[in-house]
Design a protein around this motif. Sequence first.
Motif, PDB file in Angstrom:
ATOM      1  N   GLU A  38       0.832  -1.210   0.000  1.00  0.00           N
ATOM      2  CA  GLU A  38       0.000   0.000   0.000  1.00  0.00           C
ATOM      3  C   GLU A  38       0.864   1.257   0.000  1.00  0.00           C
ATOM      4  OE1 GLU A  38      -3.832   1.909   2.352  1.00  0.00           O
ATOM      5  OE2 GLU A  38      -2.750   0.219   3.217  1.00  0.00           O
ATOM      6  N   ALA A  39       1.942   1.253   0.784  1.00  0.00           N
ATOM      7  CA  ALA A  39       2.849   2.403   0.812  1.00  0.00           C
ATOM      8  C   ALA A  39       3.553   2.574  -0.526  1.00  0.00           C
ATOM      9  CB  ALA A  39       3.866   2.231   1.936  1.00  0.00           C
ATOM     10  N   MET A  40       3.866   1.470  -1.184  1.00  0.00           N
ATOM     11  CA  MET A  40       4.473   1.545  -2.517  1.00  0.00           C
ATOM     12  C   MET A  40       3.533   2.226  -3.493  1.00  0.00           C
ATOM     13  SD  MET A  40       6.156  -2.267  -2.845  1.00  0.00           S
ATOM     14  CE  MET A  40       6.596  -2.004  -4.563  1.00  0.00           C
ATOM     15  N   LYS A  41       2.250   1.870  -3.407  1.00  0.00           N
ATOM     16  CA  LYS A  41       1.263   2.477  -4.300  1.00  0.00           C
ATOM     17  C   LYS A  41       1.148   3.980  -4.048  1.00  0.00           C
ATOM     18  CE  LYS A  41      -1.622  -1.643  -5.034  1.00  0.00           C
ATOM     19  NZ  LYS A  41      -2.967  -2.240  -4.873  1.00  0.00           N
ATOM     20  N   GLU A  42       1.213   4.380  -2.776  1.00  0.00           N
ATOM     21  CA  GLU A  42       1.178   5.804  -2.442  1.00  0.00           C
ATOM     22  C   GLU A  42       2.355   6.525  -3.095  1.00  0.00           C
ATOM     23  OE1 GLU A  42      -0.809   7.778  -0.813  1.00  0.00           O
ATOM     24  OE2 GLU A  42      -2.229   6.450   0.188  1.00  0.00           O
ATOM     25  N   LYS A  43       3.524   5.911  -3.036  1.00  0.00           N
ATOM     26  CA  LYS A  43       4.723   6.504  -3.627  1.00  0.00           C
ATOM     27  C   LYS A  43       4.602   6.580  -5.147  1.00  0.00           C
ATOM     28  CE  LYS A  43       9.772   6.049  -3.543  1.00  0.00           C
ATOM     29  NZ  LYS A  43      10.925   5.337  -2.905  1.00  0.00           N
ATOM     30  N   LEU A  44       4.063   5.526  -5.749  1.00  0.00           N
ATOM     31  CA  LEU A  44       3.942   5.480  -7.207  1.00  0.00           C
ATOM     32  C   LEU A  44       2.848   6.419  -7.710  1.00  0.00           C
ATOM     33  CD1 LEU A  44       4.330   1.634  -7.632  1.00  0.00           C
ATOM     34  CD2 LEU A  44       5.944   3.371  -8.408  1.00  0.00           C
ATOM     35  N   TRP A  45       1.784   6.579  -6.937  1.00  0.00           N
ATOM     36  CA  TRP A  45       0.706   7.499  -7.337  1.00  0.00           C
ATOM     37  C   TRP A  45       1.254   8.905  -7.583  1.00  0.00           C
ATOM     38  CZ3 TRP A  45      -0.986  11.272  -3.541  1.00  0.00           C
ATOM     39  CH2 TRP A  45      -1.933  12.161  -4.047  1.00  0.00           C
ATOM     40  N   THR A  67      -1.742   7.450 -11.321  1.00  0.00           N
ATOM     41  CA  THR A  67      -2.755   6.421 -11.100  1.00  0.00           C
ATOM     42  C   THR A  67      -3.102   6.372  -9.614  1.00  0.00           C
ATOM     43  OG1 THR A  67      -1.989   5.090 -12.961  1.00  0.00           O
ATOM     44  CG2 THR A  67      -3.279   3.956 -11.278  1.00  0.00           C
ATOM     45  N   SER A  68      -4.385   6.442  -9.288  1.00  0.00           N
ATOM     46  CA  SER A  68      -4.789   6.449  -7.891  1.00  0.00           C
ATOM     47  C   SER A  68      -4.484   5.103  -7.241  1.00  0.00           C
ATOM     48  CB  SER A  68      -6.282   6.759  -7.769  1.00  0.00           C
ATOM     49  OG  SER A  68      -7.049   5.699  -8.301  1.00  0.00           O
ATOM     50  N   VAL A  69      -4.336   5.139  -5.923  1.00  0.00           N
ATOM     51  CA  VAL A  69      -3.995   3.930  -5.170  1.00  0.00           C
ATOM     52  C   VAL A  69      -5.065   2.857  -5.347  1.00  0.00           C
ATOM     53  CG1 VAL A  69      -3.652   3.001  -2.844  1.00  0.00           C
ATOM     54  CG2 VAL A  69      -2.616   5.199  -3.485  1.00  0.00           C
ATOM     55  N   ASP A  70      -6.327   3.252  -5.296  1.00  0.00           N
ATOM     56  CA  ASP A  70      -7.428   2.288  -5.395  1.00  0.00           C
ATOM     57  C   ASP A  70      -7.532   1.651  -6.770  1.00  0.00           C
ATOM     58  OD1 ASP A  70      -8.061   2.819  -2.777  1.00  0.00           O
ATOM     59  OD2 ASP A  70      -9.586   4.319  -3.263  1.00  0.00           O
ATOM     60  N   SER A  71      -6.989   2.324  -7.791  1.00  0.00           N
ATOM     61  CA  SER A  71      -7.091   1.816  -9.164  1.00  0.00           C
ATOM     62  C   SER A  71      -5.815   1.133  -9.632  1.00  0.00           C
ATOM     63  CB  SER A  71      -7.420   2.971 -10.122  1.00  0.00           C
ATOM     64  OG  SER A  71      -8.621   3.608  -9.758  1.00  0.00           O
ATOM     65  N   MET A  72      -4.868   0.944  -8.733  1.00  0.00           N
ATOM     66  CA  MET A  72      -3.553   0.441  -9.114  1.00  0.00           C
ATOM     67  C   MET A  72      -3.391  -1.044  -8.768  1.00  0.00           C
ATOM     68  SD  MET A  72       0.181   1.940  -7.928  1.00  0.00           S
ATOM     69  CE  MET A  72      -0.337   3.624  -8.224  1.00  0.00           C
ATOM     70  N   ARG A  73      -2.943  -1.809  -9.757  1.00  0.00           N
ATOM     71  CA  ARG A  73      -2.553  -3.189  -9.527  1.00  0.00           C
ATOM     72  C   ARG A  73      -1.085  -3.328  -9.891  1.00  0.00           C
ATOM     73  NH1 ARG A  73      -5.679  -7.198 -12.980  1.00  0.00           N
ATOM     74  NH2 ARG A  73      -3.819  -7.429 -14.270  1.00  0.00           N
ATOM     75  N   VAL A 109      -6.560   9.729 -15.478  1.00  0.00           N
ATOM     76  CA  VAL A 109      -5.825  10.771 -16.212  1.00  0.00           C
ATOM     77  C   VAL A 109      -4.735  10.165 -17.093  1.00  0.00           C
ATOM     78  CG1 VAL A 109      -6.231  12.537 -14.474  1.00  0.00           C
ATOM     79  CG2 VAL A 109      -4.223  11.082 -14.274  1.00  0.00           C
ATOM     80  N   THR A 110      -4.367   8.904 -16.832  1.00  0.00           N
ATOM     81  CA  THR A 110      -3.314   8.277 -17.631  1.00  0.00           C
ATOM     82  C   THR A 110      -3.854   7.607 -18.889  1.00  0.00           C
ATOM     83  OG1 THR A 110      -3.455   6.089 -16.576  1.00  0.00           O
ATOM     84  CG2 THR A 110      -2.100   7.767 -15.482  1.00  0.00           C
ATOM     85  N   SER A 111      -5.176   7.481 -18.991  1.00  0.00           N
ATOM     86  CA  SER A 111      -5.748   6.763 -20.133  1.00  0.00           C
ATOM     87  C   SER A 111      -5.832   7.655 -21.362  1.00  0.00           C
ATOM     88  CB  SER A 111      -7.149   6.247 -19.776  1.00  0.00           C
ATOM     89  OG  SER A 111      -8.026   7.327 -19.516  1.00  0.00           O
ATOM     90  N   GLY A 112      -5.868   7.031 -22.511  1.00  0.00           N
ATOM     91  CA  GLY A 112      -6.052   7.763 -23.763  1.00  0.00           C
ATOM     92  C   GLY A 112      -4.848   8.529 -24.257  1.00  0.00           C
TER      93      GLY A 112
END
Length: 242
Positions: free
Chosen positions: A38-45, A50-56, A98-101
């Motif tokens: 979860e902390a990794m996702k926060e850093k990558l967001w 890409t939001s944390v909830d939408s990240m795999r 925001v990253t799509s398209g």
Amino acid sequence: MASLLQLPSDDSVLLIVTHSNVKSFSPEVRFSLQMSVEAMKEKLWKKCGTSVDSMRLELYDDAGSKVCDLNESIRPLGFYSPLDGYRLHIIDLDPSSVTSGGWLEDTSLVEKYTISEEAYNKLGTNFRKFKETMVSQNPTGNDRKLPDDYMEDMCANIKVGNRCEVEPGAKRGSVKFVGRAEALGPGFWVGIQYDEPLGKHDGMVKGIRFFDCPPGHGAVVRPDKVKVGDFPERDPFDEEEI
């Protein structure tokens, strides 16, 4: 199962990060092995949008083979045993992200602001008017051409062999050349050999040799920067010198 206590506090790994929507996104990011998914996702967001909830997150080894999915938020990264050079792939699950398209990469998709020539000219201030004002106040080219005897009077007391001090910086040295140097511009110039390697050349400028000196000790400046007089070489071991 690895625990936080089993991981050294300073242990980390350098991963190559890629993104499902942003093809040009491939930075190398260092992560602590103690960091939770979860902390990794926060850093990558903060890096990719890409939001944390939408990240795999998926982990691939350096041969390109998938190692695993990082799908347990509370697990520390070290649980998955990554190595330096492994690839961490971000998949954005939000179709309206925001990253799509291609919005973050293709600037042609961004609507450009335009203004008509008439409206631009009616602006109280604009860059074109500013540029015209600056040109009128600071003419260049033939309008400011210097005479051939520019600063000749300032060379009256500057002779080859004089000790001198040059501004800015109060750099000391000896006069090696006084005269015109058309390659550098109209008017008179003074060639200096600095006591220390504070110059830019060995007396040759633009393919023309004006004087000889050790490499990095030479400079050619305008005479208004030169003061001649009793300026002995500074003693680098003198405690009074700064």
